[in-house]
Design an enzyme around this catalytic site. Structure first.
Site, PDB file in Angstrom:
ATOM      1  N   GLY A  11       0.831  -1.210   0.000  1.00 48.18           N
ATOM      2  CA  GLY A  11       0.000   0.000   0.000  1.00 48.18           C
ATOM      3  C   GLY A  11       0.856   1.247   0.000  1.00 48.18           C
ATOM      4  O   GLY A  11       1.365   1.653   1.049  1.00 48.18           O
ATOM      5  N   GLY A  16       1.757   4.998   3.442  1.00 41.38           N
ATOM      6  CA  GLY A  16       2.611   3.860   3.096  1.00 41.38           C
ATOM      7  C   GLY A  16       3.932   4.322   2.486  1.00 41.38           C
ATOM      8  O   GLY A  16       5.004   3.786   2.788  1.00 41.38           O
ATOM      9  N   ASN A  34       2.400  -2.718  -4.549  1.00 46.29           N
ATOM     10  CA  ASN A  34       1.191  -1.907  -4.762  1.00 46.29           C
ATOM     11  C   ASN A  34       0.391  -2.600  -5.849  1.00 46.29           C
ATOM     12  O   ASN A  34       0.953  -3.079  -6.835  1.00 46.29           O
ATOM     13  CB  ASN A  34       1.529  -0.475  -5.174  1.00 46.29           C
ATOM     14  CG  ASN A  34       0.352   0.473  -4.957  1.00 46.29           C
ATOM     15  OD1 ASN A  34       0.159   0.986  -3.863  1.00 46.29           O
ATOM     16  ND2 ASN A  34      -0.442   0.677  -5.988  1.00 46.29           N
ATOM     17  N   ASN A 109      -5.989   3.077   9.761  1.00 45.07           N
ATOM     18  CA  ASN A 109      -6.813   3.629  10.847  1.00 45.07           C
ATOM     19  C   ASN A 109      -8.006   2.698  11.071  1.00 45.07           C
ATOM     20  O   ASN A 109      -9.157   3.070  10.857  1.00 45.07           O
ATOM     21  CB  ASN A 109      -7.300   5.033  10.467  1.00 45.07           C
ATOM     22  CG  ASN A 109      -6.585   6.101  11.269  1.00 45.07           C
ATOM     23  OD1 ASN A 109      -6.064   5.851  12.369  1.00 45.07           O
ATOM     24  ND2 ASN A 109      -6.555   7.307  10.732  1.00 45.07           N
ATOM     25  N   SER A 135       0.366   7.457  14.294  1.00 45.23           N
ATOM     26  CA  SER A 135      -0.011   8.865  14.319  1.00 45.23           C
ATOM     27  C   SER A 135       1.144   9.753  13.900  1.00 45.23           C
ATOM     28  O   SER A 135       2.305   9.414  14.108  1.00 45.23           O
ATOM     29  CB  SER A 135      -0.474   9.289  15.711  1.00 45.23           C
ATOM     30  OG  SER A 135      -0.760  10.674  15.690  1.00 45.23           O
ATOM     31  N   GLY A 136       0.792  10.890  13.325  1.00 46.19           N
ATOM     32  CA  GLY A 136       1.802  11.877  12.948  1.00 46.19           C
ATOM     33  C   GLY A 136       1.610  12.369  11.528  1.00 46.19           C
ATOM     34  O   GLY A 136       2.373  13.213  11.059  1.00 46.19           O
ATOM     35  N   LYS A 190      -5.055   4.294  19.521  1.00 44.17           N
ATOM     36  CA  LYS A 190      -5.017   5.293  18.438  1.00 44.17           C
ATOM     37  C   LYS A 190      -6.385   5.991  18.310  1.00 44.17           C
ATOM     38  O   LYS A 190      -6.461   7.205  18.067  1.00 44.17           O
ATOM     39  CB  LYS A 190      -4.628   4.622  17.106  1.00 44.17           C
ATOM     40  CG  LYS A 190      -4.717   5.542  15.880  1.00 44.17           C
ATOM     41  CD  LYS A 190      -3.780   6.734  16.010  1.00 44.17           C
ATOM     42  CE  LYS A 190      -3.655   7.657  14.837  1.00 44.17           C
ATOM     43  NZ  LYS A 190      -4.730   8.124  14.068  1.00 44.17           N
ATOM     44  N   HIS A 193      -6.607   8.466  20.986  1.00 41.85           N
ATOM     45  CA  HIS A 193      -5.747   9.580  20.555  1.00 41.85           C
ATOM     46  C   HIS A 193      -6.543  10.531  19.662  1.00 41.85           C
ATOM     47  O   HIS A 193      -6.526  11.747  19.842  1.00 41.85           O
ATOM     48  CB  HIS A 193      -4.527   9.022  19.805  1.00 41.85           C
ATOM     49  CG  HIS A 193      -3.731  10.045  19.046  1.00 41.85           C
ATOM     50  ND1 HIS A 193      -4.163  10.578  17.840  1.00 41.85           N
ATOM     51  CD2 HIS A 193      -2.554  10.658  19.316  1.00 41.85           C
ATOM     52  CE1 HIS A 193      -3.283  11.471  17.407  1.00 41.85           C
ATOM     53  NE2 HIS A 193      -2.300  11.533  18.286  1.00 41.85           N
ATOM     54  N   ASN A 194      -7.258   9.971  18.710  1.00 43.15           N
ATOM     55  CA  ASN A 194      -8.005  10.819  17.781  1.00 43.15           C
ATOM     56  C   ASN A 194      -9.161  11.550  18.472  1.00 43.15           C
ATOM     57  O   ASN A 194      -9.459  12.693  18.147  1.00 43.15           O
ATOM     58  CB  ASN A 194      -8.523   9.991  16.604  1.00 43.15           C
ATOM     59  CG  ASN A 194      -7.427   9.757  15.575  1.00 43.15           C
ATOM     60  OD1 ASN A 194      -6.259   9.673  15.932  1.00 43.15           O
ATOM     61  ND2 ASN A 194      -7.781   9.654  14.312  1.00 43.15           N
ATOM     62  N   GLU A 197      -7.614  14.311  20.139  1.00 46.30           N
ATOM     63  CA  GLU A 197      -7.222  15.251  19.058  1.00 46.30           C
ATOM     64  C   GLU A 197      -8.415  16.128  18.636  1.00 46.30           C
ATOM     65  O   GLU A 197      -8.283  17.346  18.503  1.00 46.30           O
ATOM     66  CB  GLU A 197      -6.714  14.420  17.871  1.00 46.30           C
ATOM     67  CG  GLU A 197      -6.457  15.170  16.582  1.00 46.30           C
ATOM     68  CD  GLU A 197      -6.126  14.196  15.424  1.00 46.30           C
ATOM     69  OE1 GLU A 197      -5.147  13.435  15.533  1.00 46.30           O
ATOM     70  OE2 GLU A 197      -6.865  14.201  14.417  1.00 46.30           O
ATOM     71  N   ARG A 293     -18.465  19.526  14.786  1.00 48.14           N
ATOM     72  CA  ARG A 293     -18.175  19.334  13.353  1.00 48.14           C
ATOM     73  C   ARG A 293     -19.481  19.076  12.598  1.00 48.14           C
ATOM     74  O   ARG A 293     -19.678  19.576  11.498  1.00 48.14           O
ATOM     75  CB  ARG A 293     -17.206  18.163  13.148  1.00 48.14           C
ATOM     76  CG  ARG A 293     -15.807  18.448  13.655  1.00 48.14           C
ATOM     77  CD  ARG A 293     -14.823  17.456  13.063  1.00 48.14           C
ATOM     78  NE  ARG A 293     -13.524  17.536  13.707  1.00 48.14           N
ATOM     79  CZ  ARG A 293     -12.443  16.898  13.284  1.00 48.14           C
ATOM     80  NH1 ARG A 293     -12.511  16.107  12.223  1.00 48.14           N
ATOM     81  NH2 ARG A 293     -11.289  17.004  13.909  1.00 48.14           N
TER      82      ARG A 293
HETATM   83  C1  6PG Z   1      -2.890  11.202  13.185  1.00 42.89           C
HETATM   84  C2  6PG Z   1      -4.243  11.749  12.854  1.00 42.89           C
HETATM   85  C3  6PG Z   1      -4.758  11.168  11.591  1.00 42.89           C
HETATM   86  C4  6PG Z   1      -5.894  11.995  11.036  1.00 42.89           C
HETATM   87  C5  6PG Z   1      -7.180  11.261  11.001  1.00 42.89           C
HETATM   88  C6  6PG Z   1      -8.380  11.979  11.537  1.00 42.89           C
HETATM   89  O1  6PG Z   1      -2.780  10.796  14.315  1.00 42.89           O
HETATM   90  O2  6PG Z   1      -2.005  11.225  12.347  1.00 42.89           O
HETATM   91  O3  6PG Z   1      -5.159  11.479  13.881  1.00 42.89           O
HETATM   92  O4  6PG Z   1      -5.029   9.836  11.811  1.00 42.89           O
HETATM   93  O5  6PG Z   1      -5.955  13.259  11.476  1.00 42.89           O
HETATM   94  O6  6PG Z   1      -7.260  10.972   9.659  1.00 42.89           O
HETATM   95  O7  6PG Z   1      -8.968  12.709  10.569  1.00 42.89           O
HETATM   96  P1  6PG Z   1     -10.400  13.364  10.558  1.00 42.89           P
HETATM   97  O8  6PG Z   1     -10.249  14.686  11.222  1.00 42.89           O
HETATM   98  O9  6PG Z   1     -10.641  13.515   9.080  1.00 42.89           O
HETATM   99  O10 6PG Z   1     -11.400  12.466  11.193  1.00 42.89           O
END
Ligand code: 6PG
Length: 472
Positions: A11, A16, A34, A109, A135-136, A190, A193-194, A197, A293
């Site tokens: 991928g 990737g 790929n 993800n 993440s990153g 993860k 984490h989001n 975020e 959102r």
């Molecule tokens: C990361 C981010 C990454 C991204 C997601 C969430 O840790 O690198 O969390 O995974 O920001 O795609 O995106 P959305 O805001 O589109 O839900």
């Protein structure tokens, strides 16, 4: 004869590609695959090997069985695909080609429950499966991401060296990569984490809202203010990029105002919110950020409603110092809820998760890295909750007045402060000795005979109220 590579990557989308370059820059020999889609995706792996000098020695493939045969046993294959059906389809094609003891590391993800199912299925076939939260973003994947692993525990030591090599290192030199537990543990972390975020981003949006809604303030003031905040313990990656973004202009107008005010999402915030509800842990900040959102994307309805319900804003002098104190406190509440969610899930799923390790994983490489996160590595070594950590207890007790004043002003300004107020309501509830839930219990018992426990007895058997007799 040339040594066969024992790492493969499938991928070559944005993530990737970055991850494969990161492996190669760290001296890991690779085979890359790929898919071939006539007229659309052709010779992608080969083109990558030609385009990026560090991938010059990598072996490119469009045929899955040739790719698998090119790898040394036990094979270590990283999947960087779109989560869901695309990932399942490649796993199904790959499995019959693999041998017992080979390892699949799935870095999309993915929903943690899908990872759990895949781990169970593949383990039964003798193939080790690791679900890896990454993440990153694109840059992190290239220069050092935060890597959250879960799944086959015995496979982790076989891949740890290379994964730790490509992972971010925090300021103490510790790699932001760890094995966290069976099945979907890595993708669960993860997902949280989001969720954090989303709320961190929304809190910054509310700071923006506050400053911009006060007629005396402009984007420059806001940018300068965030620049000052960056010099303090409030520093974070998201604050940093927000500061940078506000500096862009087009024809002398702030560029930020040229972006339509409709926020998208790819689903992980919704998973985090729903999972909190399933676990029974209050994660109201991530929920508030998600709902913000959703409402933002109803632009047409908002415009119509704005005419129907015109707002008479009363100008308020906003204390920028109070805004910062409020922002800092809300971030504490956001992190508290996220870590509590992890603690709850660890108990339910039997994961032996150390919260200090989670803070370490998130101290570099990831989107929610911050000074606060770095400080939590040590705090979580002796305390299991943010509400037990002395400096934060003092901070909350001292700065709560600023938070209260800011909310009052927000109401008078008639601006939505979904996360700031969700944090307040949560804090008011979680610190209340006597709640009003006795009334809820009475109502439940009245209409559904659900029962309740009495305050004047230690008896754990449910009781019913006098209304039960009356109804008979
Ligand atoms: C990361 C981010 C990454 C991204 C997601 C969430 O840790 O690198 O969390 O995974 O920001 O795609 O995106 P959305 O805001 O589109 O839900």
């Amino acid at each position: 004869m040339m040594n066969k590579p024992n790492w493969g990557l499938i991928g070559l989308g944005v993530m990737g590609t970055s991850l494969s370059r990161n492996f190669a820059q760290n001296g890991v020999s690779l085979a890359l695959f790929n898919r071939r889609l006539e007229g659309k995706e052709e010779k992608i792996a080969e083109k990558h090997c030609n385009k990026y000098p560090e991938l010059k020695a990598a072996l490119p493939f469009e045929d899955l069985s040739l790719f698998v045969n090119a790898l040394q046993s036990p094979r270590k294959i990283v999947l960087m695909l779109t989560a869901g059906a695309a990932t399942d389809s490649v796993i199904d094609q790959l499995t019959p080609l693999l041998e017992k003891g080979d390892i699949i590391i799935e870095g999309g993800n993915s929903h943690f429950e899908d990872t759990q199912k895949r781990a169970d299925k593949l383990e039964a076939a003798g193939i080790h499966f690791l679900g890896m939260g990454v993440s990153g973003g694109e840059e992190g994947a290239l220069t050092g991401p935060s890597l959250m692993l879960g799944g086959a525990e015995k496979a982790y030591p076989l891949v740890a060296k290379e994964l730790e090599m490509i992972a971010a290192k925090n300021e103490k030199g510790a790699p932001c990569c760890a094995y966290l537990g069976s099945g979907g543990a890595g993708h669960f972390i993860k997902m949280v984490h989001n969720g954090i975020e989303y709320a961190e981003m929304q809190l910054l949006a509310e700071v923006y809202e506050f400053v911009i809604s006060d007629q005396n303030q402009d984007i420059n003031t806001l940018q300068n203010m965030l620049g000052e905040w960056l010099k303090t313990s409030s520093k974070s990656y998201l604050l940093e990029i927000t500061h940078v973004l506000l500096g862009f202009s087009e024809n002398q107008h702030p560029f930020i105002k040229l972006i339509r005010d409709e926020a998208s999402n790819k689903g992980t915030g919704a998973w985090a919110t729903a999972t909190g509800a399933k676990l029974g842990t209050a994660n109201s900040l991530m929920a508030a950020a998600l709902h913000s959102r959703f409402t933002s994307s109803n632009k047409g309805i908002r415009e119509q409603n704005a005419k129907t319900f015109p707002k008479q804003q009363r100008h308020q002098e906003v204390s920028l110092e109070g805004l910062k104190k409020t922002y800092d406190l809300c971030r504490l509440i956001n992190h508290h809820q996220g870590f509590e969610m992890i603690r709850e899930a660890a108990q339910l799923y039997g994961w032996n998760i150390n919260l200090s390790t989670i803070a370490l994983l998130w101290s570099e490489g990831c989107i929610i890295k911050s000074n606060l996160m770095f400080s939590l590595i040590d705090h979580f070594k002796s305390k299991s909750s943010i509400f037990e950590m002395e400096p934060f207890i003092d901070q909350i007790n001292t700065d709560i007045v600023a938070w209260e004043e800011l909310l009052e002003k927000g109401i008078k300004l008639r601006i939505p402060l979904n996360c700031i107020s969700a944090a307040w309501q949560y804090f008011m509830s979680i610190t209340q000795k006597q709640s009003s839930a006795n009334l809820i219990q009475a109502q439940r018992d009245y209409f559904g005979a659900h029962g309740f426990l009495r305050t004047d007895s230690n008896d754990k058997t449910v009781q019913h109220g006098p209304w039960a007799r009356k109804k008979n």
